[in-house]
Design a protein around this motif. Sequence first.
Motif, mmCIF file in Angstrom:
data_model
loop_
_atom_site.group_PDB
_atom_site.id
_atom_site.type_symbol
_atom_site.label_atom_id
_atom_site.label_comp_id
_atom_site.label_asym_id
_atom_site.label_seq_id
_atom_site.Cartn_x
_atom_site.Cartn_y
_atom_site.Cartn_z
ATOM 1 N N UNK A 342 0.865 -1.239 -0.061
ATOM 2 C CA UNK A 342 0.197 0.084 -0.084
ATOM 3 C C UNK A 342 0.803 1.544 -0.158
ATOM 4 N N UNK A 343 1.990 1.300 -0.786
ATOM 5 C CA UNK A 343 2.658 2.527 -0.923
ATOM 6 C C UNK A 343 2.066 3.512 -1.753
ATOM 7 N N UNK A 344 2.292 4.659 -0.988
ATOM 8 C CA UNK A 344 1.581 6.150 -2.097
ATOM 9 C C UNK A 344 2.254 6.163 -3.726
ATOM 10 N N UNK A 506 -1.204 11.089 -12.039
ATOM 11 C CA UNK A 506 0.142 11.519 -11.939
ATOM 12 C C UNK A 506 0.814 9.836 -12.314
ATOM 13 N N UNK A 507 1.378 10.218 -13.442
ATOM 14 C CA UNK A 507 2.549 9.192 -14.032
ATOM 15 C C UNK A 507 3.676 10.259 -14.888
ATOM 16 N N UNK A 532 5.859 15.721 -3.864
ATOM 17 C CA UNK A 532 3.714 16.402 -3.670
ATOM 18 C C UNK A 532 2.361 15.619 -3.207
ATOM 19 N N UNK A 533 2.759 14.662 -4.658
ATOM 20 C CA UNK A 533 1.706 13.591 -5.247
ATOM 21 C C UNK A 533 1.722 12.678 -4.584
ATOM 22 N N UNK A 534 2.527 12.394 -4.012
ATOM 23 C CA UNK A 534 3.043 10.955 -3.080
ATOM 24 C C UNK A 534 2.035 11.375 -1.737
#
Length: 538
Positions: A342-344, A506-507, A532-534
């Motif tokens: 479940x990593x961000x 965000x990729x 920031x997105x994480x």
Amino acid sequence: MTKFIFVTGGVLSSLGKGITAASIATILKQSGFKVSMLKIDPYLNVDPGTMSPLEHGEVFVTADGAETDLDLGNYERFIDTTLTAQNNFTTGQVYQSVIKREREGGYLGKTIQVIPHVVDEIKDRIYAAAEGYEFLIVELGGTVGDIEGLPFMESIRAIRHELPKTNTMNIHVTLIPYIAAAGELKTKPTQHSVQELRRIGITPHMLVCRTERSLPKNLKAKLAMSCDIDNNAVIEAGDAQSIYQVPLHFIKEGIINPLSDHFNIKIKPNMEKWDTLVKNILVPKDELTIAFVGKYLELKESYKSLTEALIHSGAHLNTKVNIHWCDSEKIEVHGAYDIIGNSDAVLVAGGFGERGVEGKLQAIQYARENKIPYLGICLGMQLAVIEYARNVLEIEDANSIEFDANTANPLIYLIDEFMDQSGQKQLRTHKSPMGGTMRLGEYPFEPLKGTKLQKAYGNEEIYHERHRHRYEANPKYKDALEEAGMIISGQSNGLIEAVEIKDHPWFVGVQFHPEFTSHLETPNPIIFEFVKQANKKA
């Protein structure tokens, strides 16, 4: 006239000479002085470019394309500057220059010896690196007494004679071990190390004592007396939670006074911003977890610049970035979900060779399909292109010629081929002795307006980042990729520098290495945006 601080080490390696040198440079720079740094590596390799990451750790690339010791990365990160090939040299480079000059008749038929010819070459390189600066901090790799370090020690001794006494300072980093069975801190290793240094002809002006236990005043006094050093010049260097604490620790230890006294100058650093960032690292408001997918996890120093870049961005966001190390070969066996969990966010770093590639491809597919923030760097971008071609464009045999020289669909191919087809002769590539062509150093790129890349970097038309790679994304497939929803968001003279996916939160994949330009005080824009997105997802 430039003032020189020479940092040597004793007793054993890995004591933190580089962090010591960078911390002193930081204190001087934050006091308003113009400071630069130099790392001398006594090994015979010309540079670390052909060394395994497991042998030497990360190869740090300068803006002008030099492959250097990873300590140069720490220097740039601490003093927020851009260094060049001039700021790192090796024994191999020194002897290569001397022998070349001899073969060309530059010594007029004289017998070539370590003294004076090799020593003169070393001195010339040190003086060249100092031009235009008020201070040059010089770190000598290895430990005092090493046979390969003797010509460099002799050069340091000679420079002391050529300059006024107040223009050179010798700082010796040494170990004060704690013997648990005796319940004592021992000074003899340091005393013997200083004796060896003095035998060579160098008297240290300051001791930086690495220790796991606090040094009592009487022990500091003993060291000062036995090593003939001023009492206030024995500086304790204990373990720190963050390397960025070290300049602050040195200031608390009183390092400013012996530096000021020796050089007869006023040193008053403004560490307010630095102190705030360090507090954010140590006691952050938030935290998140990034799945770091790589294959050199046995030695995490292989990814030193990248892990530090994540810390920089976290510090500016007041967020702790936890790194979940994910071995790409284990992903191949157990699957992406079991390893990444479940990593961000998911980060796929650069690398060379086929080992672990299928695991990285699975990690990329997992991040893409599950809308998890993703950043691919160098190989991480190339594999993002391959994964998209295989699973979205349904080109099942899409590959890189690095892994399959005969692939019918080379989504990734050699730089040489691009140059042959396009005639872009202005590309600066480096031919290694092993025959490989590398794209090294800083290049410009143009972000496409309205993209995540452009949002991260700002509104300027051209930006610069550093590269270290042999292969490029094949522009032959550009139209097909874009029609299927992949955006080519950054280009440089027709080369694909960055990609994104239209229907993903965000990729982003980038061909360059943004970690090389991230500093504590100025984090890299695309890594900052990724963190920031994480953080949003966390």
